[in-house]
Design a protein around this motif. Structure first.
Motif, PDB file in Angstrom:
ATOM      1  N   ALA A 199       0.810  -1.221   0.000  1.00 23.25           N
ATOM      2  CA  ALA A 199       0.000   0.000   0.000  1.00 23.25           C
ATOM      3  C   ALA A 199       0.839   1.266   0.000  1.00 23.25           C
ATOM      4  O   ALA A 199       0.327   2.350  -0.304  1.00 23.25           O
ATOM      5  N   TYR A 239      -4.995  -3.170   1.703  1.00 26.57           N
ATOM      6  CA  TYR A 239      -5.149  -3.148   0.256  1.00 26.57           C
ATOM      7  C   TYR A 239      -6.030  -4.315  -0.143  1.00 26.57           C
ATOM      8  O   TYR A 239      -6.251  -5.257   0.635  1.00 26.57           O
ATOM      9  N   THR A 240      -6.545  -4.259  -1.358  1.00 29.04           N
ATOM     10  CA  THR A 240      -7.351  -5.345  -1.902  1.00 29.04           C
ATOM     11  C   THR A 240      -6.518  -6.146  -2.899  1.00 29.04           C
ATOM     12  O   THR A 240      -5.435  -5.720  -3.321  1.00 29.04           O
ATOM     13  N   GLN A 250      -6.017  -4.027  -5.973  1.00 25.87           N
ATOM     14  CA  GLN A 250      -4.962  -3.016  -5.834  1.00 25.87           C
ATOM     15  C   GLN A 250      -3.584  -3.657  -5.921  1.00 25.87           C
ATOM     16  O   GLN A 250      -2.667  -3.078  -6.520  1.00 25.87           O
ATOM     17  N   TYR A 251      -3.417  -4.815  -5.327  1.00 21.92           N
ATOM     18  CA  TYR A 251      -2.135  -5.524  -5.419  1.00 21.92           C
ATOM     19  C   TYR A 251      -1.856  -5.897  -6.873  1.00 21.92           C
ATOM     20  O   TYR A 251      -0.739  -5.715  -7.371  1.00 21.92           O
TER      21      TYR A 251
END
Length: 472
Positions: free
Chosen positions: A265, A304-305, A308-309
């Motif tokens: 993140a 983070y999701t 997102q990663y």
């Protein structure tokens, strides 16, 4: 913490032995005590052991290569996994047996485990004379000078201790030097004890980091690895991580820069650009994901999701086409369902990490998960899931490495390998810019940068031959 840092060999002595050495040495001269430091855990623990050795050497102690030769034995420890704690306590009991030959022996436990078990350790290991946390190393000479009927305890955490002005003494046989740039952690992942044992994040000033790197370059090191529990969260108030990467890479004599372990993140565009546009920054990245399930990431408080990663990985690979990507994965965390586990496998198959450090969840006292989230996945399910992802990753790693056959790699030689060639003769090894262990049959001096052509591979190693005329 971004996840457990990749493990180094489980035990490392003050002279960088891979196992506790059996050394018989003369006692230290009168008035000058000898000290042996033994390390369990990750690169942060190794860096801290080098720091301890430097502090005690400066205070007049003589460093020795084995516990049998020591007046003071210090075990520097990791608290990330429970089995490490049990091994350390068992090892401390074993070392306590040396008192029959060295009645003045002082035995201490340092680091994360000492911090984590400060209250229970005296009862579990009553033979231990000293318990000191990771912010107490500068006070070790004073602590060791004291005598007490009970164990001496110093586990005060600091918001400011960065050991300014101290240059840790690296293993004299090493080709890479560790440089801690940020201590502590503010992330509070629910499974992780690190924020409680290492305190809050604090960054060394860039000027101090550069001073240490210049010192290492003058000592002949060509490669440095920047360390932190969340290394890319670095911010000294004027310099952020991308800027620091550029400044470290510009130090005369430094040809390779690595870092571990970043927090997904906190990866910004400037850090990615610094990696992509700074030739000295190696195209290798350890980027812990922990799970491929959004429900699990939320339960872990990862920040983070999966989406997102995935987007971050896409940006990194677009900017750095030759990037080697590794990760950490935990299975069997609280509430993990078959579907959650399937999402993790799917993400592994999609992203195709070069390698991974994989663990089954074990509850750590003091963490939010231990207080609020039931450890409800049966052990046999954890074991089955762990074996499943290990087999999956082994196959992916083997396939990725196979694509390297016929290609040239640039290798920093580390020394003679423990592996024998097919003809039974010795081999030598080093690491490619992507961090892959590369083995070759020609002798080459350590700390030399060479080029090799890859001829065969396994899931963990490249095998090849050196190319003539490329050494420097």
């Amino acid at each position: 913490m971004s996840g457990p840092l990749p493990d180094v060999p489980l035990v490392q002595g003050s002279a960088a032995t891979l196992e506790p050495p059996q050394v018989q040495a003369a006692p230290a001269p009168e008035g000058r005590r000898s000290v042996y430091v033994e390390t369990y855990g990750c690169q942060m623990n190794v860096a801290d052991s080098e720091l301890v050795a430097t502090i005690l050497s400066g205070a007049g102690y003589r460093l020795v290569d084995g516990p049998e030769a020591a007046d003071v034995i210090l075990i520097n420890t990791c608290a990330v996994r429970e089995n490490a704690e049990e091994r350390v306590i068992g090892r401390a009991g074993q070392l306590n047996g040396l008192r029959s030959r060295r009645p003045g022996l002082t035995l201490g436990i340092l680091g994360c485990m000492a911090q984590h078990l400060a209250e229970s350790l005296p009862a579990r290991a009553p033979w231990v004379d000293l318990i000191a946390g990771p912010d107490a190393y500068a006070r070790l000479p004073d602590l060791l000078a004291q005598s007490a009927d009970e164990a001496l305890l110093d586990t005060r955490l600091s918001r400011t201790e960065n050991y300014i002005g101290i240059d840790p003494t690296p293993d004299p046989g090493a080709t890479n030097a560790w440089v801690t740039i940020i201590r502590g952690c503010d992330k509070f992942c629910t499974f992780c004890v690190v924020p409680y044992v290492r305190g809050r994040e604090r960054s060394l000033e860039a000027a101090e980091v550069l001073r240490r790197v210049r010192h290492l370059a003058q000592e002949g090191f060509r490669e440095v690895t920047l360390l932190g529990q969340t290394v890319n969260s670095y911010d000294d108030g004027t310099t952020r991580f991308g800027g620091l990467l550029r400044q470290v890479a510009a130090v005369d004599g430094i040809e390779r820069v690595r870092f571990t372990s970043p927090y997904p993140a906190d990866f910004d565009d400037d850090a990615i650009e610094a990696m992509a546009r700074t030739p000295e920054v190696c195209p290798s990245l350890h980027l812990p994901v922990q799970s491929g399930s959004d429900a699990q990431l939320e339960a872990m408080n990862r920040g983070y999701t999966v989406g997102q990663y995935r987007e971050l990985v896409w940006r990194l690979r677009e900017a750095i086409p030759e990037l080697a990507l590794t990760t950490d994965i935990i299975v069997g965390f609280c509430g993990e369902t078959d579907e959650d586990y399937a999402r993790t496998r799917e993400l592994m198959e999609e992203i195709r990490f070069d390698s991974a450090f994989m663990f089954r969840y074990s509850e750590r006292s003091g963490t939010r998960a231990a207080r609020r989230q039931p450890d409800d996945v049966p052990d046999e399910v954890k074991a089955e899931r762990l074996q499943g992802i290990i087999e999956l990753q082994e196959g992916i790693s083997r396939q990725i490495n196979q694509t390297m056959v016929g290609r040239e790699v640039v290798v920093l030689v580390e020394g003679r390998s423990r592996r024998k060639g097919k003809d039974g003769r010795p081999t030598w090894f080093g690491r490619s810019a992507q961090g892959k262990v590369t083995v070759f049959p020609q002798e080459a001096p350590a700390n030399r940068i060479v080029r090799a052509r890859v001829e065969s591979t396994t899931s963990h190693t490249l095998y090849g031959r050196l190319l003539a005329g490329e050494a420097r």
